[in-house]
Scaffold this motif. Structure first.
Motif, PDB file in Angstrom:
ATOM      1  N   ILE A 170       0.826  -1.208   0.000  1.00  0.00           N
ATOM      2  CA  ILE A 170       0.000   0.000   0.000  1.00  0.00           C
ATOM      3  C   ILE A 170       0.861   1.258   0.000  1.00  0.00           C
ATOM      4  CG2 ILE A 170      -0.303   0.530   2.446  1.00  0.00           C
ATOM      5  CD1 ILE A 170      -3.289  -0.018   0.160  1.00  0.00           C
ATOM      6  N   SER A 171       2.084   1.130   0.511  1.00  0.00           N
ATOM      7  CA  SER A 171       2.993   2.278   0.577  1.00  0.00           C
ATOM      8  C   SER A 171       3.512   2.701  -0.797  1.00  0.00           C
ATOM      9  CB  SER A 171       4.187   1.961   1.486  1.00  0.00           C
ATOM     10  OG  SER A 171       3.755   1.731   2.808  1.00  0.00           O
ATOM     11  N   GLU A 172       3.245   1.888  -1.812  1.00  0.00           N
ATOM     12  CA  GLU A 172       3.688   2.205  -3.169  1.00  0.00           C
ATOM     13  C   GLU A 172       2.664   3.074  -3.905  1.00  0.00           C
ATOM     14  OE1 GLU A 172       6.715   1.436  -4.618  1.00  0.00           O
ATOM     15  OE2 GLU A 172       7.172   0.879  -2.533  1.00  0.00           O
ATOM     16  N   GLY A 173       2.021   3.975  -3.192  1.00  0.00           N
ATOM     17  CA  GLY A 173       1.100   4.911  -3.814  1.00  0.00           C
ATOM     18  C   GLY A 173      -0.243   4.306  -4.176  1.00  0.00           C
ATOM     19  N   LEU A 174      -0.719   3.346  -3.359  1.00  0.00           N
ATOM     20  CA  LEU A 174      -1.974   2.662  -3.641  1.00  0.00           C
ATOM     21  C   LEU A 174      -2.973   2.881  -2.513  1.00  0.00           C
ATOM     22  CD1 LEU A 174      -0.384  -0.676  -4.863  1.00  0.00           C
ATOM     23  CD2 LEU A 174      -1.466   1.032  -6.319  1.00  0.00           C
ATOM     24  N   LEU A 175      -4.234   2.725  -2.829  1.00  0.00           N
ATOM     25  CA  LEU A 175      -5.267   2.811  -1.800  1.00  0.00           C
ATOM     26  C   LEU A 175      -6.136   1.561  -1.828  1.00  0.00           C
ATOM     27  CD1 LEU A 175      -8.269   3.626  -3.172  1.00  0.00           C
ATOM     28  CD2 LEU A 175      -7.159   5.832  -3.384  1.00  0.00           C
ATOM     29  N   ASP A 176      -6.690   1.254  -0.672  1.00  0.00           N
ATOM     30  CA  ASP A 176      -7.519   0.076  -0.464  1.00  0.00           C
ATOM     31  C   ASP A 176      -8.962   0.452  -0.803  1.00  0.00           C
ATOM     32  OD1 ASP A 176      -9.042  -2.022   0.602  1.00  0.00           O
ATOM     33  OD2 ASP A 176      -7.694  -2.306   2.311  1.00  0.00           O
ATOM     34  N   THR A 177      -9.533  -0.163  -1.830  1.00  0.00           N
ATOM     35  CA  THR A 177     -10.866   0.226  -2.284  1.00  0.00           C
ATOM     36  C   THR A 177     -11.949  -0.078  -1.252  1.00  0.00           C
ATOM     37  OG1 THR A 177     -11.013  -1.879  -3.509  1.00  0.00           O
ATOM     38  CG2 THR A 177     -10.340   0.074  -4.738  1.00  0.00           C
ATOM     39  N   PHE A 178     -11.737  -1.069  -0.391  1.00  0.00           N
ATOM     40  CA  PHE A 178     -12.702  -1.325   0.681  1.00  0.00           C
ATOM     41  C   PHE A 178     -12.772  -0.137   1.629  1.00  0.00           C
ATOM     42  CE2 PHE A 178     -13.283  -2.521   5.148  1.00  0.00           C
ATOM     43  CZ  PHE A 178     -14.589  -3.003   5.100  1.00  0.00           C
ATOM     44  N   LYS A 179     -11.625   0.417   1.987  1.00  0.00           N
ATOM     45  CA  LYS A 179     -11.591   1.525   2.941  1.00  0.00           C
ATOM     46  C   LYS A 179     -12.212   2.790   2.352  1.00  0.00           C
ATOM     47  CE  LYS A 179      -8.098   1.865   5.787  1.00  0.00           C
ATOM     48  NZ  LYS A 179      -6.747   1.968   6.386  1.00  0.00           N
ATOM     49  N   LYS A 180     -12.260   2.865   1.028  1.00  0.00           N
ATOM     50  CA  LYS A 180     -12.874   4.013   0.370  1.00  0.00           C
ATOM     51  C   LYS A 180     -14.360   3.802   0.086  1.00  0.00           C
ATOM     52  CE  LYS A 180      -9.603   7.050  -0.063  1.00  0.00           C
ATOM     53  NZ  LYS A 180      -9.733   8.414   0.491  1.00  0.00           N
ATOM     54  N   GLY A 181     -14.765   2.570  -0.189  1.00  0.00           N
ATOM     55  CA  GLY A 181     -16.147   2.360  -0.604  1.00  0.00           C
ATOM     56  C   GLY A 181     -16.871   1.206   0.031  1.00  0.00           C
ATOM     57  N   GLY A 182     -16.206   0.460   0.931  1.00  0.00           N
ATOM     58  CA  GLY A 182     -16.805  -0.736   1.505  1.00  0.00           C
ATOM     59  C   GLY A 182     -17.758  -0.448   2.647  1.00  0.00           C
ATOM     60  N   LYS A 183     -18.446  -1.492   3.063  1.00  0.00           N
ATOM     61  CA  LYS A 183     -19.390  -1.388   4.169  1.00  0.00           C
ATOM     62  C   LYS A 183     -19.358  -2.683   4.971  1.00  0.00           C
ATOM     63  CE  LYS A 183     -24.250  -0.361   5.205  1.00  0.00           C
ATOM     64  NZ  LYS A 183     -25.585  -0.057   4.626  1.00  0.00           N
ATOM     65  N   GLY A 184     -19.528  -2.562   6.306  1.00  0.00           N
ATOM     66  CA  GLY A 184     -19.541  -3.741   7.165  1.00  0.00           C
ATOM     67  C   GLY A 184     -18.134  -4.243   7.453  1.00  0.00           C
ATOM     68  N   PHE A 185     -18.028  -5.554   7.693  1.00  0.00           N
ATOM     69  CA  PHE A 185     -16.735  -6.150   8.036  1.00  0.00           C
ATOM     70  C   PHE A 185     -15.862  -6.415   6.813  1.00  0.00           C
ATOM     71  CE2 PHE A 185     -18.952  -7.304  12.003  1.00  0.00           C
ATOM     72  CZ  PHE A 185     -18.000  -6.893  12.921  1.00  0.00           C
ATOM     73  N   GLY A 186     -16.460  -6.492   5.648  1.00  0.00           N
ATOM     74  CA  GLY A 186     -15.659  -6.737   4.449  1.00  0.00           C
ATOM     75  C   GLY A 186     -15.032  -8.109   4.425  1.00  0.00           C
ATOM     76  N   LYS A 187     -15.651  -9.071   5.087  1.00  0.00           N
ATOM     77  CA  LYS A 187     -15.080 -10.421   5.186  1.00  0.00           C
ATOM     78  C   LYS A 187     -14.862 -11.027   3.806  1.00  0.00           C
ATOM     79  CE  LYS A 187     -17.755 -13.839   6.499  1.00  0.00           C
ATOM     80  NZ  LYS A 187     -18.539 -14.790   7.322  1.00  0.00           N
ATOM     81  N   THR A 188     -13.671 -11.584   3.588  1.00  0.00           N
ATOM     82  CA  THR A 188     -13.389 -12.235   2.306  1.00  0.00           C
ATOM     83  C   THR A 188     -13.002 -13.703   2.453  1.00  0.00           C
ATOM     84  OG1 THR A 188     -11.005 -11.741   2.231  1.00  0.00           O
ATOM     85  CG2 THR A 188     -12.510 -10.023   1.441  1.00  0.00           C
ATOM     86  N   PHE A 189     -12.864 -14.170   3.699  1.00  0.00           N
ATOM     87  CA  PHE A 189     -12.473 -15.573   3.917  1.00  0.00           C
ATOM     88  C   PHE A 189     -13.320 -16.158   5.032  1.00  0.00           C
ATOM     89  CE2 PHE A 189      -9.683 -18.805   5.981  1.00  0.00           C
ATOM     90  CZ  PHE A 189      -9.566 -19.673   4.909  1.00  0.00           C
TER      91      PHE A 189
END
Length: 328
Positions: free
Chosen positions: A267-286
């Protein structure tokens, strides 16, 4: 006493993204338990508030200091947009080989996954643990790049695209089926490099009933080794990224959380996490019995607008698909 211990543990976890697994492999394993510490501290905070006890200050301060950690765990509100024009739809999914070995009692999973991808009108689809199942249909994508790092046609990585792929390649991890592949894709008039990543697996079951206390030391050692391998893999990824001036999109299964060293390095390479910008709830993926785990990510350049983010509560795999719509 217990409140103090979990407050200190959470405070300590804030340092984990900056601690190399090669330096302190045991400490890095704690990144998997950060959601537990957050939830317990929230429970203590509510408890002390109800009692009007000044002890609430401890958990309150620790939680305030880690507000970014909380936003990685849970989002109160998300984004949903009907805007289609000039937007790009991205989807990432660890397919678990389309239920090839009947982990789930269903015979329609290949068809169900194909239908889900089609319904989202996805432009770029990154799949992990893929194999060429005859019951799937991804014909809506005229371009694709697939790579099977173990050379036996199983557990591959694939990038499907509606836009032309003009260059492609694999980082070719050795002695593992995990890997990272990339494709340079012409989107509108820009060339964007898309990485599909599947970092080293811990081989941890999603079902806690399978855990055996007698194997705890062996399990811990295995996880430490996999964390170290993940660091090596991410170092290869970042070195590869630096060789290209194209904008980067990274999708895939990190086999690690947003509280980890490897996530922070990427993330330090100039990227953003799309969940943190547009997600809702826990965002569980596993699927994991103990707490909601978010280990699959879609990362985009910082100057990109995130129009929408969705998690899908569909049990076609031990992972859940994630989708975002972005605008350059």
């Amino acid at each position: 006493m217990i409140n103090s211990i979990v407050a200190f543990a959470l405070l300590l976890s804030y340092l984990l993204p900056y601690v190399s697994p090669k330096t302190f492999p045991l400490l890095s394993v704690l990144s998997l338990t950060v959601p537990i510490f957050i939830v317990i501290n929230i429970i203590f905070l509510i408890y002390w508030i109800a009692l009007l006890n000044k002890r609430l200050i401890l958990s309150l301060v620790v939680l305030i200091l880690g507000v970014s950690h909380i936003s990685s765990l849970y989002k109160l509100s998300g984004k949903s947009s009907e805007e289609i024009d000039n937007s790009i739809a991205l989807l990432s999914y660890n397919l678990r080989s389309f239920n090839r070995f009947d982990w789930i009692k269903s015979s329609t999973i290949p068809h169900d996954i194909s239908k889900l991808v089609l319904k989202q009108n996805t432009d770029i689809f990154c799949a992990q643990e893929f194999y060429n199942n005859p019951d799937t249909d991804f014909s809506q994508f005229p371009y694709k790049f697939e790579d099977f790092n173990n050379n036996n046609g199983e557990l591959g990585l694939v990038i499907f695209s509606k836009f032309p792929i003009v260059n492609k390649g694999s980082l070719g991890f050795e002695e593992t089926a995990n890997n990272i592949i990339f494709s340079d894709i012409i989107i509108k008039e820009d060339t964007v490099r898309v990485y599909n990543i599947h970092l080293q697996s811990h081989k941890i079951s999603s079902n806690t009933d399978r855990f055996d206390n007698t194997d705890s030391q062996k399990l811990l050692k295995r996880v430490q080794v996999s964390f170290e391998k993940q660091q090596e893999q991410v170092e290869m990824l970042i070195a590869h990224m630096k060789k290209s001036s194209f904008k980067k999109i990274i999708m895939g299964d990190f086999n690690n959380t947003a509280y980890s060293y490897v996530y922070n390095e990427i993330i330090s390479e100039g990227l953003l996490d799309t969940f943190k910008k547009g997600g809702k709830g826990f965002g569980k993926t596993f699927e994991f019995d103990l707490f909601p785990l978010r280990i699959d990510f879609i990362l985009v350049p910082e100057d990109v607008e995130v129009l929408e983010f969705k998690n899908f509560d569909v049990k076609y795999s031990d992972h859940y698909p994630i989708f975002t719509r972005i605008k350059f």
